[in-house]
Write a protein that holds these residues in place. Sequence first.
Motif, PDB file in Angstrom:
ATOM      1  N   PRO A 118       0.828  -1.213   0.000  1.00 23.04           N
ATOM      2  CA  PRO A 118       0.000   0.000   0.000  1.00 23.04           C
ATOM      3  C   PRO A 118       0.859   1.258   0.000  1.00 23.04           C
ATOM      4  CG  PRO A 118      -0.046  -1.052   2.160  1.00 23.04           C
ATOM      5  CD  PRO A 118       0.677  -1.994   1.248  1.00 23.04           C
ATOM      6  N   GLN A 163      -6.236   2.305   9.040  1.00 23.08           N
ATOM      7  CA  GLN A 163      -6.342   2.265   7.577  1.00 23.08           C
ATOM      8  C   GLN A 163      -5.571   1.091   6.991  1.00 23.08           C
ATOM      9  OE1 GLN A 163      -4.966   6.080   6.235  1.00 23.08           O
ATOM     10  NE2 GLN A 163      -6.673   7.206   7.129  1.00 23.08           N
ATOM     11  N   LEU A 220      -6.607  -3.476   5.324  1.00 24.24           N
ATOM     12  CA  LEU A 220      -6.135  -4.172   4.128  1.00 24.24           C
ATOM     13  C   LEU A 220      -5.616  -5.573   4.429  1.00 24.24           C
ATOM     14  CD1 LEU A 220      -4.149  -1.190   2.550  1.00 24.24           C
ATOM     15  CD2 LEU A 220      -6.486  -1.911   2.023  1.00 24.24           C
TER      16      LEU A 220
END
Length: 533
Positions: free
Chosen positions: A161, A234, A238
Amino acid sequence: MLLVVTVVAVAVAVTVTLRASAVLRHRLARSVLLCAAVRYRRRLELLGSEVRLSQERRLRRLLPAGTAHGSEAFRERHPLGQSCPSDGVLSVHPPPLRPWALLCCCWGTDPPLQGSLLYLDALHAAFPQALARRGTALLSWAPRHPRARAGWPLPSLYCTPAEASALPSRAAALRVQLLFALRERALRVLEAGLATELHDALATLRAEWPGLAQDLELGELSPQAGLAEDARGQLQALLAPNAARAAEVRAECARGFEGIVQRLWPQLEVVVVVGTAHGAEQLYCRALRQADCKGLPFYCPFYGAAGALLGVNLWPEEQTPRFLLCPDWAFYEFLPCPAEEEPQTVLLDELWEGREYGLVLTAQPGEYRCRAGEVLRVAGFHKQCPIVEPVRRESQVLSVRGESIPEDRFCRSLCRAVGLWPGARLVDYICVESALLGASSGAVAPHYEVFVELRGLRDLSEGQRYKLDQCLQEDFPTYKSFRFKGSIGPLRLHMVGARGFVRLREALGSPLPMPRVLREERLLQLIQSTVIS
């Protein structure tokens, strides 16, 4: 003409095919980019056949409209400048990629895009499976100004990411990126912004593998210093639990760490290090090749200086990185080494194979004839374009009496001395000129202080410490003369504890290539606080 139409048609198809699967979109985009790369490579061949003309064209684009043309007039009008205003970090901020940008790059001047296309083409030719979707993991820390990934035109290459690179803590960023890399067993490429980032990420694996395996098993990010709760949430969104992969990581790490990278990622083909590997920077690559990354090729694709992209490595499988200087990316001049009293620059088509040159650069409008602080060796030619090897940085020269010991030659002397200490292996080092110590250096002659991290030794005897000073005297007659006269004092050698240099790199505050001569007192105090012998 048919190829141009095909490239544009396929590129447009990629942007409008919203219902296609992610795999299909990746394959279509990859095909488009490789087609554009082939076309630009053909153009590069033409540019390399007329280097002087290509350089004159590039210079005209860098000068204001209405300026008298010609390199001779340019050099007469503008005296040699001082050091380039940039800090030397290759930091590219590419615009969003549009279909027509691929076509324009084939005859325009866009070094970030052209360089990345050449990288993808060279990587694909040498390692056919390297451009697999989500087959590349990234280890790179860029808290303020994100650095472009080597394959940025094809973002579906990456399983890492983008948010992880921008974390304010270097240690937290590398740990998070390492965790996402460990999730993907089928990695083909392990990419790092700098060799030090790969080195430190794998040091984190050595030290924290039980915690990393637990994070994998639970699908959670454990609390850690430098990772704010909002960023943690955040990134954790994922992740997903993966008990099987966690068990595999535990089993491989429990066996030891020699060749650990190949064992954790059995399909890995190559390690890519984006930052230029100078002579002293090769220390990390050699250490990784001998241990953690044993059996894997290393590929350094780009050469940059003063923040500008200047060259590309078209030979991924060669152990020593060599870079083709692209004639339409900057206007190059070179100062022969050793320096002359009245230096006169030579141009790109006037170089001699085997010689060393200081780089003078005009890469941005208004920044003319800047000394890049880089010394290059000409390793050969591709048509008329020189192929160069970075040798050293002029800012990293040791000198307390004008003796001038460059970083690459000091590194060789240090490695030779370490080879005389049975069982020792050099992990890292930094040098300090005694003037930075101030009154704490004592009432002694100017001298060097060297801080080293070693494996295989817990302490050094006085005789072993003297070996480094002796090697320097043997390798540098001027230094030996000053030592004999007493105008330079004995070198002082200190051993640093484990992860002391990791703390130093965190304190640097930006993703810079590792300095070899400290110039800041705060950094000196930090490394002094980690001395164990």
